[in-house]
Each structure stands twice: as structure tokens, then as C-alpha cells.
Design a protein around this motif. Structure first.
Motif, mmCIF file in Angstrom:
data_model
loop_
_atom_site.group_PDB
_atom_site.id
_atom_site.type_symbol
_atom_site.label_atom_id
_atom_site.label_comp_id
_atom_site.label_asym_id
_atom_site.label_seq_id
_atom_site.Cartn_x
_atom_site.Cartn_y
_atom_site.Cartn_z
ATOM 1 N N LYS A 184 29.617 -68.217 -29.423
ATOM 2 C CA LYS A 184 30.844 -69.231 -29.177
ATOM 3 C C LYS A 184 32.071 -69.105 -30.299
ATOM 4 O O LYS A 184 33.191 -69.125 -30.158
ATOM 5 C CB LYS A 184 30.538 -70.344 -28.814
ATOM 6 N N LYS A 185 31.521 -68.924 -31.650
ATOM 7 C CA LYS A 185 32.533 -69.038 -32.712
ATOM 8 C C LYS A 185 33.391 -67.699 -32.870
ATOM 9 O O LYS A 185 34.627 -67.852 -33.047
ATOM 10 C CB LYS A 185 31.769 -69.488 -34.046
ATOM 11 N N ILE A 186 32.797 -66.646 -32.276
ATOM 12 C CA ILE A 186 33.310 -65.189 -32.148
ATOM 13 C C ILE A 186 34.406 -65.332 -31.205
ATOM 14 O O ILE A 186 35.610 -64.974 -31.520
ATOM 15 C CB ILE A 186 32.355 -64.250 -31.880
ATOM 16 N N VAL A 187 33.809 -65.884 -30.021
ATOM 17 C CA VAL A 187 34.754 -65.896 -28.780
ATOM 18 C C VAL A 187 36.191 -67.012 -29.153
ATOM 19 O O VAL A 187 37.136 -66.618 -28.807
ATOM 20 C CB VAL A 187 34.292 -66.433 -27.581
ATOM 21 N N LYS A 188 35.920 -68.004 -29.675
ATOM 22 C CA LYS A 188 36.745 -68.940 -30.229
ATOM 23 C C LYS A 188 37.824 -68.532 -31.129
ATOM 24 O O LYS A 188 39.046 -68.361 -30.939
ATOM 25 C CB LYS A 188 36.161 -70.226 -30.736
ATOM 26 N N THR A 189 37.478 -67.836 -31.932
ATOM 27 C CA THR A 189 38.298 -66.844 -32.948
ATOM 28 C C THR A 189 39.055 -66.051 -32.423
ATOM 29 O O THR A 189 40.404 -65.661 -32.688
ATOM 30 C CB THR A 189 37.397 -66.250 -34.183
ATOM 31 N N TYR A 190 38.245 -65.281 -31.406
ATOM 32 C CA TYR A 190 39.112 -63.799 -30.757
ATOM 33 C C TYR A 190 40.334 -64.503 -30.128
ATOM 34 O O TYR A 190 41.306 -64.111 -30.103
ATOM 35 C CB TYR A 190 38.362 -63.245 -30.034
ATOM 36 N N CYS A 191 40.024 -65.857 -29.207
ATOM 37 C CA CYS A 191 41.040 -66.323 -28.237
ATOM 38 C C CYS A 191 42.165 -66.826 -29.053
ATOM 39 O O CYS A 191 43.278 -67.057 -28.556
ATOM 40 C CB CYS A 191 40.356 -67.185 -27.353
ATOM 41 N N ASP A 192 41.909 -67.283 -30.246
ATOM 42 C CA ASP A 192 42.868 -67.991 -31.173
ATOM 43 C C ASP A 192 43.867 -67.158 -31.703
ATOM 44 O O ASP A 192 44.848 -67.534 -32.186
ATOM 45 C CB ASP A 192 42.150 -68.992 -32.164
ATOM 46 N N ILE A 193 43.495 -65.775 -31.738
ATOM 47 C CA ILE A 193 44.166 -64.932 -32.409
ATOM 48 C C ILE A 193 45.556 -64.519 -31.572
ATOM 49 O O ILE A 193 45.402 -64.422 -30.268
ATOM 50 C CB ILE A 193 43.709 -63.525 -32.470
ATOM 51 N N PRO A 194 46.819 -64.756 -32.060
ATOM 52 C CA PRO A 194 47.999 -64.942 -31.113
ATOM 53 C C PRO A 194 48.496 -63.353 -31.016
ATOM 54 O O PRO A 194 49.553 -63.485 -30.372
ATOM 55 C CB PRO A 194 48.947 -65.705 -32.051
ATOM 56 N N GLU A 195 47.921 -62.334 -31.112
ATOM 57 C CA GLU A 195 48.392 -61.127 -31.088
ATOM 58 C C GLU A 195 48.668 -60.806 -29.491
ATOM 59 O O GLU A 195 47.747 -60.932 -28.653
ATOM 60 C CB GLU A 195 47.369 -60.017 -31.633
ATOM 61 N N TYR A 196 49.805 -60.497 -29.262
ATOM 62 C CA TYR A 196 50.264 -59.887 -27.845
ATOM 63 C C TYR A 196 49.414 -58.500 -27.720
ATOM 64 O O TYR A 196 48.887 -58.295 -26.618
ATOM 65 C CB TYR A 196 51.530 -59.970 -27.754
ATOM 66 N N SER A 197 49.679 -57.681 -28.342
ATOM 67 C CA SER A 197 49.330 -56.221 -28.353
ATOM 68 C C SER A 197 47.814 -56.293 -28.955
ATOM 69 O O SER A 197 47.343 -56.427 -30.037
ATOM 70 C CB SER A 197 49.968 -55.090 -28.914
ATOM 71 N N ARG A 198 46.636 -56.164 -27.989
ATOM 72 C CA ARG A 198 45.385 -56.154 -28.507
ATOM 73 C C ARG A 198 44.423 -55.403 -27.855
ATOM 74 O O ARG A 198 44.637 -54.800 -26.523
ATOM 75 C CB ARG A 198 44.576 -57.544 -28.262
ATOM 76 N N SER A 199 43.500 -54.832 -28.567
ATOM 77 C CA SER A 199 42.472 -53.836 -28.124
ATOM 78 C C SER A 199 41.149 -54.502 -28.527
ATOM 79 O O SER A 199 40.862 -54.855 -29.588
ATOM 80 C CB SER A 199 42.484 -52.465 -28.654
ATOM 81 N N PHE A 200 40.316 -54.848 -27.397
ATOM 82 C CA PHE A 200 39.149 -55.851 -27.622
ATOM 83 C C PHE A 200 38.092 -55.388 -28.774
ATOM 84 O O PHE A 200 37.909 -56.041 -29.614
ATOM 85 C CB PHE A 200 38.486 -55.935 -26.138
ATOM 86 N N VAL A 201 37.803 -54.054 -28.519
ATOM 87 C CA VAL A 201 36.727 -53.825 -29.440
ATOM 88 C C VAL A 201 37.224 -53.550 -30.888
ATOM 89 O O VAL A 201 36.453 -54.150 -31.876
ATOM 90 C CB VAL A 201 36.194 -52.111 -29.086
ATOM 91 N N GLU A 202 38.269 -52.945 -31.128
ATOM 92 C CA GLU A 202 38.855 -53.004 -32.438
ATOM 93 C C GLU A 202 39.137 -54.377 -33.250
ATOM 94 O O GLU A 202 38.551 -54.641 -34.188
ATOM 95 C CB GLU A 202 40.230 -51.804 -32.661
ATOM 96 N N LEU A 203 39.824 -55.109 -32.222
ATOM 97 C CA LEU A 203 39.926 -56.530 -32.870
ATOM 98 C C LEU A 203 38.978 -57.397 -33.105
ATOM 99 O O LEU A 203 38.891 -58.114 -33.924
ATOM 100 C CB LEU A 203 41.074 -57.241 -31.979
ATOM 101 N N ILE A 204 37.739 -57.316 -32.246
ATOM 102 C CA ILE A 204 36.516 -58.165 -32.277
ATOM 103 C C ILE A 204 35.797 -57.869 -33.768
ATOM 104 O O ILE A 204 35.160 -58.539 -34.215
ATOM 105 C CB ILE A 204 35.707 -58.167 -31.019
#
Length: 306
Positions: free
Chosen positions: A160-180
Motif C-alpha cells: 500500500k505504501k508503494i501504491v500511495k507513493t506512486y500515485c502521489d508522484i505528479p509526473e504527467y509523462s509516466r512509465s509504470f515499470v520504470e517509475l515504480i
């Protein structure tokens, strides 16, 4: 809630019932407190109608309909945003990721891992897809400074803390695997077998794969700019050496006939390098432009069972 399962849906009309059925069969023995979130990324087929039908019969299944086609990373972000589980699994709807592997991934989280990725030891993909994946990861590793595993994709379970941190990132251009995987935290993996696609073919053609590749690289690394500066310095040094040679050759009497071919070649070569570097700079400026507009990462038109 123990577990949320998020699946982005595109061209998945005829696969959704089997997907949901296999998820239920795989997850029910390990927990009864779970939910399945199907995120329709404005699929051109009747995927949303199928999701509505499944949701009307099964309250554990929740539907999210995006207002337009945003792309897979954004559909995943929408699912993560609406998820309620202490752990959230991400799985494609085409059943190349097998729901039967979810219990093993979930069991691995009990060892204290925040990210548990499914590592595809055998891939049922075309030669072009495997080759393009290999090239992308080598180029991405070189330009970003990270070490990535081409056998790991979106399929995995995240705390859950990974998900929250990921969703709080304000980047518009995102790639899920690389960003996570830039977030850090404790990571583990489970070896799985990549199954064949149930029907149809992947929507990622060569053009979309190339676009995804340079978007991922530019969004996660500024090294192309450093390489452009280095290339410009090398060209300047080469031009300086050529100038010295031409001056020396003129006074030494070596240049009896002026060189037309070398002059034209030099102009076109240097012009091409300049355009290439301007293109790289333009891509970064475009990303800045997208970011400063502050538009939402995704827009939901309607939801079911949420």
C-alpha cells in the motif's frame, strides 16, 4: 482489505469472464477479502458493456471507465488510485500473465517485500517483441544509469505504501515499470511462465513501442542531453583540427584542387547532428510543456461498485 487486483482493459471483451473466473479461483483459497478492478481504457470494442455485465453479477468486481484512451500506464494509475487493498496486484487482461501465479506472489510479500515482481523465465512472444525488449533495456540502462531486468514487466504485487507513493508522484509523462522501480524499497521476484495471448494480437506495434521507449528514457533520464553536449564538443574539436590541417595544407601546396565533395559532406553531416541535438532538446521541452499544463493524469467518466 487484504488484496486488490487491478487489470487495465483494452480489446479485452472476450477475455474478461475467463480472467475474472481464474482470479476468483486463484485468490479465494488464500483470502476472501479482495477486490478486482477492471479499468476500461476506452477500448473500441464492447469491453465496458462486458465489465458492466460482470459487475452487476459480482460485487467483488469493480469497473472504472476512462473518458478516453490514455494508455496502459495511466489506466494502471487509475486502478491503483481507486484500490483499497493492503497489497495491490497488477495483471494484464490478455491472460499472458497467469492469475494462477498470484498466490505465489502474494505469499512472497510475507517475507517483508514491498515490491514482488513476476519474472518471466519463459516468454511466449514473437522474435520482434523479444528483440525490441532487449534493445530497449540495454539502451535504457545505458542512458539512465539503472540496471533493469527485461524479464520483469507490470505483473506483480505492490504494498500500500508503494501504491500511495506512486500515485502521489505528479509526473504527467509516466512509465509504470520504470517509475515504480525508481522508488526503492525492498524488492523481490518470483519466476513465472509467460503464457500465450488468449486471442487477438498486442496493440503495441513498432511505432507505439518506439514511442513508449523514448518516452520512458526521456521521462527518467537527462543523460541524452549530456551525450548531446559531448557530441557537440567532439564535433567542435574535429572542426578545429580540420581547420588547422586545411591552413597547413594551403601553405604547403597540398590543395591543388578545392574539395567540393568534402565540403558538401561536412555541411550535411554537421547540419544533421545539429538537427538531431535540437530534436532531443525539443523532446525535453515538450515534456516540460506537458507537465506545467497541470492536466489530470487520467479522467474517469463512470464507475461501478465503487
Amino acid at each position: 482489505m487484504d488484496l486488490s487486483i487491478v487489470s487495465p482493459v483494452y480489446h479485452g471483451e472476450n477475455m474478461l469472464e475467463e480472467l475474472v473466473g481464474r482470479i476468483h479461483k486463484a485468490i479465494s483459497p488464500i483470502t476472501t477479502d479482495y477486490e478486482i478492478l477492471l479499468v476500461n481504457d476506452c477500448s473500441p470494442d464492447n469491453s465496458w458493456e462486458k465489465i458492466c455485465d460482470i459487475c452487476s453479477k459480482d460485487k467483488k468486481v469493480k469497473g472504472i471507465n476512462l473518458s478516453r484512451n490514455f494508455g496502459q500506464p495511466y489506466a494502471i494509475t487509475a486502478g491503483l488510485t481507486y484500490s483499497c487493498g493492503d497489497y495491490v496486484a497488477v495483471i494484464d487482461c490478455d491472460l499472458q500473465n497467469k492469475p494462477e501465479d498470484l498466490p505465489a506472489l502474494y505469499e512472497k510479500t510475507k517475507e517483508g517485500y514491498d515490491i514482488v515482481s513476476a519474472r518471466r523465465v519463459v516468454r511466449d512472444d514473437t522474435f520482434l517483441k523479444r528483440m525490441s525488449s532487449t534493445v530497449f533495456h540495454k539502451v535504457y540502462d545505458f542512458l539512465s544509469g539503472f540496471h533493469t531486468d527485461k524479464a520483469i514487466a507490470e505483473f506483480g504485487i505492490y504494498s500500500k505504501k508503494i501504491v500511495k507513493t506512486y500515485c502521489d508522484i505528479p509526473e504527467y509523462s509516466r512509465s509504470f515499470v520504470e517509475l515504480i522501480h525508481t522508488l526503492g524499497f525492498k524488492k523481490g521476484s518470483v519466476d513465472v511462465y509467460h503464457d500465450h495471448r488468449l486471442e487477438g494480437k498486442s496493440s503495441y506495434n513498432l511505432r507505439r513501442l518506439l514511442r513508449l521507449s523514448y518516452n520512458s528514457i526521456i521521462s527518467n533520464s537527462n543523460r541524452p542531453l549530456h551525450l548531446a553536449v559531448g557530441l557537440g564538443f567532439m564535433m567542435s574539436a574535429l572542426s578545429f583540427l580540420m581547420a588547422i590541417y586545411n591552413i597547413f595544407a594551403k601553405y604547403a601546396g597540398w590543395n591543388e584542387v578545392e574539395g567540393y565533395t568534402s565540403t558538401i559532406f561536412s555541411i550535411w553531416f554537421v547540419g544533421g547532428i545539429l538537427l538531431f541535438m535540437m530534436g532531443i532538446l525539443g523532446l525535453y521541452i515538450g515534456k516540460i510543456f506537458d507537465q506545467v499544463k497541470g492536466r489530470p493524469v487520467f479522467t474517469v467518466s463512470e464507475t461501478i461498485n465503487i
